[in-house]
Design a protein around this motif. Structure first.
Motif, PDB file in Angstrom:
ATOM      1  N   GLN A  75     -12.511 -10.803  47.967  1.00 22.73           N
ATOM      2  CA  GLN A  75     -11.858  -9.535  47.637  1.00 22.73           C
ATOM      3  C   GLN A  75     -11.974  -9.237  46.144  1.00 22.73           C
ATOM      4  O   GLN A  75     -12.149  -8.076  45.742  1.00 22.73           O
ATOM      5  N   ALA A  76     -11.878 -10.275  45.329  1.00 26.64           N
ATOM      6  CA  ALA A  76     -11.957 -10.090  43.879  1.00 26.64           C
ATOM      7  C   ALA A  76     -13.331  -9.574  43.462  1.00 26.64           C
ATOM      8  O   ALA A  76     -13.444  -8.671  42.617  1.00 26.64           O
ATOM      9  N   TYR A  77     -14.385 -10.127  44.046  1.00 28.13           N
ATOM     10  CA  TYR A  77     -15.735  -9.665  43.711  1.00 28.13           C
ATOM     11  C   TYR A  77     -15.959  -8.225  44.174  1.00 28.13           C
ATOM     12  O   TYR A  77     -16.600  -7.419  43.474  1.00 28.13           O
ATOM     13  N   LYS A  78     -15.439  -7.883  45.347  1.00 26.96           N
ATOM     14  CA  LYS A  78     -15.553  -6.501  45.825  1.00 26.96           C
ATOM     15  C   LYS A  78     -14.787  -5.553  44.904  1.00 26.96           C
ATOM     16  O   LYS A  78     -15.219  -4.427  44.647  1.00 26.96           O
ATOM     17  N   LEU A  79     -13.661  -6.032  44.428  1.00 24.57           N
ATOM     18  CA  LEU A  79     -12.846  -5.238  43.514  1.00 24.57           C
ATOM     19  C   LEU A  79     -13.610  -4.971  42.214  1.00 24.57           C
ATOM     20  O   LEU A  79     -13.631  -3.840  41.700  1.00 24.57           O
ATOM     21  N   LEU A  80     -14.257  -6.000  41.686  1.00 27.08           N
ATOM     22  CA  LEU A  80     -15.073  -5.824  40.483  1.00 27.08           C
ATOM     23  C   LEU A  80     -16.196  -4.818  40.715  1.00 27.08           C
ATOM     24  O   LEU A  80     -16.507  -4.006  39.835  1.00 27.08           O
ATOM     25  N   ASP A  81     -16.793  -4.868  41.890  1.00 32.28           N
ATOM     26  CA  ASP A  81     -17.859  -3.911  42.213  1.00 32.28           C
ATOM     27  C   ASP A  81     -17.326  -2.479  42.193  1.00 32.28           C
ATOM     28  O   ASP A  81     -17.992  -1.565  41.688  1.00 32.28           O
ATOM     29  N   ARG A  82     -16.128  -2.284  42.731  1.00 31.78           N
ATOM     30  CA  ARG A  82     -15.553  -0.929  42.749  1.00 31.78           C
ATOM     31  C   ARG A  82     -15.245  -0.443  41.333  1.00 31.78           C
ATOM     32  O   ARG A  82     -15.428   0.736  41.021  1.00 31.78           O
ATOM     33  N   ILE A  83     -14.770  -1.349  40.493  1.00 33.78           N
ATOM     34  CA  ILE A  83     -14.513  -0.973  39.095  1.00 33.78           C
ATOM     35  C   ILE A  83     -15.819  -0.563  38.421  1.00 33.78           C
ATOM     36  O   ILE A  83     -15.873   0.433  37.685  1.00 33.78           O
ATOM     37  N   ASP A  84     -16.886  -1.314  38.689  1.00 35.21           N
ATOM     38  CA  ASP A  84     -18.197  -0.985  38.114  1.00 35.21           C
ATOM     39  C   ASP A  84     -18.705   0.366  38.612  1.00 35.21           C
ATOM     40  O   ASP A  84     -19.354   1.114  37.867  1.00 35.21           O
ATOM     41  N   GLU A  85     -18.423   0.668  39.873  1.00 29.86           N
ATOM     42  CA  GLU A  85     -18.941   1.901  40.477  1.00 29.86           C
ATOM     43  C   GLU A  85     -18.212   3.151  39.992  1.00 29.86           C
ATOM     44  O   GLU A  85     -18.738   4.264  40.124  1.00 29.86           O
ATOM     45  N   PHE A  86     -17.027   2.978  39.448  1.00 28.41           N
ATOM     46  CA  PHE A  86     -16.287   4.140  38.954  1.00 28.41           C
ATOM     47  C   PHE A  86     -17.073   4.805  37.823  1.00 28.41           C
ATOM     48  O   PHE A  86     -17.565   4.141  36.909  1.00 28.41           O
ATOM     49  N   SER A  87     -17.175   6.126  37.887  1.00 27.49           N
ATOM     50  CA  SER A  87     -17.926   6.876  36.879  1.00 27.49           C
ATOM     51  C   SER A  87     -16.988   7.736  36.038  1.00 27.49           C
ATOM     52  O   SER A  87     -16.480   8.757  36.518  1.00 27.49           O
ATOM     53  N   PRO A  88     -16.737   7.360  34.786  1.00 27.90           N
ATOM     54  CA  PRO A  88     -15.908   8.201  33.916  1.00 27.90           C
ATOM     55  C   PRO A  88     -16.456   9.621  33.763  1.00 27.90           C
ATOM     56  O   PRO A  88     -15.687  10.585  33.707  1.00 27.90           O
ATOM     57  N   LYS A  89     -17.783   9.754  33.731  1.00 27.37           N
ATOM     58  CA  LYS A  89     -18.373  11.081  33.540  1.00 27.37           C
ATOM     59  C   LYS A  89     -18.122  11.984  34.742  1.00 27.37           C
ATOM     60  O   LYS A  89     -17.924  13.198  34.587  1.00 27.37           O
ATOM     61  N   LEU A  90     -18.141  11.412  35.938  1.00 22.35           N
ATOM     62  CA  LEU A  90     -17.813  12.212  37.115  1.00 22.35           C
ATOM     63  C   LEU A  90     -16.323  12.535  37.154  1.00 22.35           C
ATOM     64  O   LEU A  90     -15.924  13.642  37.537  1.00 22.35           O
ATOM     65  N   TRP A  91     -15.505  11.577  36.748  1.00 24.78           N
ATOM     66  CA  TRP A  91     -14.054  11.761  36.804  1.00 24.78           C
ATOM     67  C   TRP A  91     -13.587  12.893  35.903  1.00 24.78           C
ATOM     68  O   TRP A  91     -12.698  13.664  36.266  1.00 24.78           O
ATOM     69  N   ILE A  92     -14.188  13.024  34.720  1.00 22.11           N
ATOM     70  CA  ILE A  92     -13.703  14.042  33.775  1.00 22.11           C
ATOM     71  C   ILE A  92     -14.073  15.459  34.203  1.00 22.11           C
ATOM     72  O   ILE A  92     -13.577  16.427  33.624  1.00 22.11           O
ATOM     73  N   LYS A  93     -14.911  15.596  35.224  1.00 20.50           N
ATOM     74  CA  LYS A  93     -15.246  16.944  35.689  1.00 20.50           C
ATOM     75  C   LYS A  93     -14.028  17.675  36.225  1.00 20.50           C
ATOM     76  O   LYS A  93     -13.998  18.912  36.259  1.00 20.50           O
ATOM     77  N   SER A  94     -13.014  16.910  36.647  1.00 20.04           N
ATOM     78  CA  SER A  94     -11.790  17.530  37.157  1.00 20.04           C
ATOM     79  C   SER A  94     -10.857  17.970  36.032  1.00 20.04           C
ATOM     80  O   SER A  94      -9.845  18.634  36.292  1.00 20.04           O
ATOM     81  N   LYS A  95     -11.181  17.608  34.806  1.00 22.20           N
ATOM     82  CA  LYS A  95     -10.336  17.951  33.667  1.00 22.20           C
ATOM     83  C   LYS A  95     -10.744  19.305  33.102  1.00 22.20           C
ATOM     84  O   LYS A  95     -11.917  19.552  32.834  1.00 22.20           O
ATOM     85  N   ALA A  96      -9.758  20.165  32.910  1.00 24.49           N
ATOM     86  CA  ALA A  96     -10.048  21.520  32.436  1.00 24.49           C
ATOM     87  C   ALA A  96     -10.346  21.567  30.947  1.00 24.49           C
ATOM     88  O   ALA A  96     -11.054  22.452  30.471  1.00 24.49           O
ATOM     89  N   GLN A  97      -9.801  20.611  30.200  1.00 29.57           N
ATOM     90  CA  GLN A  97      -9.987  20.628  28.750  1.00 29.57           C
ATOM     91  C   GLN A  97      -9.944  19.208  28.195  1.00 29.57           C
ATOM     92  O   GLN A  97      -9.647  18.256  28.911  1.00 29.57           O
ATOM     93  N   SER A  98     -10.261  19.091  26.913  1.00 29.31           N
ATOM     94  CA  SER A  98     -10.261  17.795  26.205  1.00 29.31           C
ATOM     95  C   SER A  98     -11.109  16.755  26.932  1.00 29.31           C
ATOM     96  O   SER A  98     -10.739  15.577  27.026  1.00 29.31           O
TER      97      SER A  98
END
Length: 346
Positions: free
Chosen positions: A181-204
């Motif tokens: 489970q820990a290794y799968k968890l690390l994989d999910r953290i790696d897969e997270f994309s900050p650049k995709l996430w900020i698309k939901s932000k209207a500013q800053s």
């Protein structure tokens, strides 16, 4: 609630005041109003009035944050236990989450609980898991302006805490499953994309990108170090390399983030994580963490960063390197100081 808020204001003034002669009367006032707050809460708790019980919950939260930010005791866990009992009396977490009035309280409570569970002994993690998984599905945590960590990564912190809690029971038959489970968890953290996430932000967007990168790196370090501490993950060269890479990334990102007004108050926990990682011998990083914790305390007017520095300094001097060796008591390294009561009835 009013007295608890006064306690937070006084604590802020105490920690912004550098003159010892001026601090002493402020400290006396703090404890005076702290006592008044406790007395008022006891009176509200004796009432069967629902609006009163809403305000009692808000009052307990105010005292919780006042004690956390004042940093002179660990009374905040007592307040948390009391808050849990109030929630149970109201039908439990699932009932509370359906209350529009109480949603703002949950927005400030759960980030505090989750972060506090990262910096306490694994055997002392508070019970949060079943309820929080439901809450994450029903609440959009990112609606809260006080929640800096992206919700997909916030969910991973909860899961790391859960693995720590299970691993602390020393049931060797579960170790292989927990490790997977820990290794799968690390994989999910790696897969997270900050650049995709900020698309939901209207500013800053630039600031939010920096914050997301900081939390991604710090959560990855937390995952590796905390689970290595419990022998869930091995102390391998590859994992050490990953921590070193995140160490450099986090140092650079925090250097920028802590210098920005918008983001500086959101980064205390990642700074503490970097401090734990610095136990592996990086004196430059230790000096950076030390100076920045002092600056955060001074700029925000809270004692908690100085408490974090005391904890880290003791850890560094001990020569230990494991996550659990750093946190022998429960700490809540959060800069939350306000309770939103806008939806509560009078």
């Amino acid at each position: 609630m009013q007295f608890g808020s006064i306690c937070m204001v006084l604590s802020h003034r105490i920690n912004r005041t550098r003159n010892d002669n001026q601090v002493e009367p402020l400290v006396e006032k703090f404890y005076l109003y702290w006592g008044l707050a406790v007395r008022a809460l006891n009176e509200q708790l004796e009432s069967d009035n629902v609006p009163h019980s809403d305000w009692a919950m808000a009052g307990v939260l105010a005292l919780l944050f006042a004690d956390i930010q004042h940093g002179v005791s660990l009374n905040w866990r007592c307040h948390l236990d009391g808050l849990y009992r109030l929630i149970e009396l109201r039908g439990g977490f699932k009932a509370i989450v359906r209350s529009i009035r109480l949603t703002p309280l949950l927005f400030v409570l759960w980030p505090t609980v989750v972060i506090a569970n990262t910096t306490c002994p694994a055997s002392d993690i508070t019970s949060e898991f079943d309820e929080l998984q439901d809450l994450l599905e029903q609440l959009n945590i990112e609606e809260s302006p006080l929640q800096a960590c992206p919700s997909p990564l916030f969910a991973e912190i909860i899961k790391i805490n859960q693995l720590r809690g299970v691993a602390s029971q020393r049931n060797h038959s579960l170790l292989d499953d927990i490790s997977q489970q820990a290794y799968k968890l690390l994989d999910r953290i790696d897969e997270f994309s900050p650049k995709l996430w900020i698309k939901s932000k209207a500013q800053s967007k630039e600031d939010w990108l920096l914050v997301a990168e900081v939390y991604q790196a710090s959560i990855r370090i937390y995952c590796i170090l905390s689970l290595q501490s419990l022998r869930v993950l091995p102390k391998s060269r590859s994992l050490r390399t990953r921590c070193l890479d995140d160490n450099h990334l986090l140092h650079d990102a925090l250097s920028k983030g802590l210098s920005r007004l918008r983001t500086s108050r959101l980064l205390l926990w990642p700074l503490v994580v970097l401090g734990v990682e610095a136990a592996h011998g990086d004196l430059t990083i230790r000096q950076f963490v030390s100076s920045q914790l002092q600056a955060v305390s001074r700029n925000l007017g809270i004692y908690l960063p100085l408490l974090a520095l005391q904890v880290l300094d003791s850890f560094w001097q001990s020569g230990a390197k494991s996550w659990d060796a750093c946190f022998d008591k429960p700490y809540a390294f959060t800069t939350q100081i306000a309770v939103d009561c806008s939806r509560l009835q009078h």
